[in-house]
Scaffold this motif. Sequence first.
Motif, short mmCIF file in Angstrom:
data_model
loop_
_atom_site.label_atom_id
_atom_site.label_comp_id
_atom_site.label_asym_id
_atom_site.label_seq_id
_atom_site.Cartn_x
_atom_site.Cartn_y
_atom_site.Cartn_z
N GLN A 1 0.83 -1.20 0.00
CA GLN A 1 0.00 0.00 0.00
C GLN A 1 0.87 1.26 0.00
OE1 GLN A 1 -3.18 0.47 -0.30
NE2 GLN A 1 -3.71 2.42 0.67
N ALA A 2 1.88 1.27 0.84
CA ALA A 2 2.77 2.42 0.90
C ALA A 2 3.49 2.62 -0.42
CB ALA A 2 3.77 2.25 2.04
N MET A 3 3.89 1.53 -1.06
CA MET A 3 4.66 1.64 -2.29
C MET A 3 3.80 2.09 -3.47
SD MET A 3 7.51 1.54 -3.87
CE MET A 3 8.64 0.76 -2.69
N TRP A 4 2.65 1.44 -3.68
CA TRP A 4 1.91 1.77 -4.89
C TRP A 4 1.28 3.15 -4.81
CZ3 TRP A 4 -3.17 3.00 -5.79
CH2 TRP A 4 -4.15 2.59 -4.88
N ARG A 5 0.92 3.58 -3.60
CA ARG A 5 0.39 4.94 -3.48
C ARG A 5 1.50 5.98 -3.70
NH1 ARG A 5 -5.10 4.97 -1.62
NH2 ARG A 5 -5.03 7.19 -2.18
N LEU A 6 2.71 5.66 -3.28
CA LEU A 6 3.86 6.52 -3.59
C LEU A 6 4.07 6.61 -5.10
CD1 LEU A 6 6.65 7.95 -3.08
CD2 LEU A 6 7.61 5.63 -2.93
N LEU A 7 4.08 5.46 -5.76
CA LEU A 7 4.32 5.43 -7.21
C LEU A 7 3.21 6.15 -7.97
CD1 LEU A 7 5.59 1.75 -7.61
CD2 LEU A 7 6.97 3.84 -7.41
N ARG A 8 1.97 6.00 -7.52
CA ARG A 8 0.88 6.66 -8.22
C ARG A 8 0.94 8.18 -8.02
NH1 ARG A 8 -5.51 5.25 -7.63
NH2 ARG A 8 -5.39 6.77 -5.93
N ALA A 9 1.46 8.61 -6.89
CA ALA A 9 1.63 10.05 -6.66
C ALA A 9 2.60 10.66 -7.65
CB ALA A 9 2.12 10.29 -5.24
#
Length: 394
Positions: free
Chosen positions: A350-358
């Motif tokens: 969750q932390a990673m994909w939301r970072l990448l989508r940002a």
Amino acid sequence: MSNPIHHALVLNLHQPPGNLQELLDQHSWEPHEILYAMDRIPRSLWGYEDVGRVHLSFSGTLLETLVDPHFQSRVYGVVDCGAMLWHFQNTALFRILGTGFYHPVLPLIPEADREEQVRRWLGMARHVFWRSDFQGFWPPEMGFAMELIPLLRRLGFRYVLVDSDHVEPVTAMDWHELRYRPHIARHNGEEIIVVVRDRELSDAQESGMELAWFLNEVEARTRWCDFAPLVTTATDGDNGGWFRNPQPEANFWGLYRALLEQTRAGGAVQPVFIDDYLDRYGAHGEVRVGTGAWNTGWHHGHGFMQWTGSQAQKDALERLRTLSKAVHDARWKAGERRLEDPETLALLEQAMWRLLRAETSCHYYWGEAWVPRALNDMRASEAALEKIVARLGE
């Protein structure tokens, strides 16, 4: 006998996360136009497998939408997304170019996230397109910097598309050779082939042109080539009235089919896959590629001002860098401590994909208008990160 003029057509297909769904919720006609524009690509080329040659870049966010069963059911009466994606598996007509999953301007995001973006795209594309060979790379927004070369080579890419405004010769060469021949670029002991997009011809492709003008312009620009030139045009393939117009006589595909008919009749311009051209003619000379992007409606692409021009954009990108380091540090520490329970792994993802989508380029493209979307994703990533840190006991 004069050298043949080879033409590489490149189309970028991208929609921001959730954009098509939002437009459908607003009962807008626009998502239908976008889907029709994409569906029109394979349909326009049926029967031209002998001469049609098109390179396509699909962002991961667009693919994520097109394979979603709920979205497919919502638009089934408009476009059959599954059938459309199946048509794009046709290797006689299409080459699929690698890219970053969430369509980030790669030089603007933290170095540690660049590989994550590309690997995630590869994972999805191998499944959707049923192939493992992606020789070419399309940098989102054509945002390129020489420091990307080792990463692209490590991930198996043979060549990368770059914009003509940023290419400078290292080996002595004339203007027509610089623009219409593939070259080698080197960085930190690694090298990659660069294929140069003709900016002016691409502008014409984007806005609309007549076939006679295009053929005359191509022949004039390559007149002094004592080699088989490669003319590369690259634009969006689903934006603008020229690509969205459903009338064959008034859209790009009517022009392209007319070009293919001339090719069959022995015309001077021959569509080609870039990898086939490289297999036959190779790359010649060394170049440097300046850091920059392609031209947008507002900016020439130098210095990434389109994405970094305001303080809000700069602040968001700086926050990304801080958050990225924290997420990667937490993932490293969780691995060291062998925290592999499902909940911890879910929080890390969750932390990673939301970072990448940002990091999606569209969040910064529209000045400050969409920056809040990036901040929302960063807040979600930070919330997951806090729970991970608590589990690490720090």
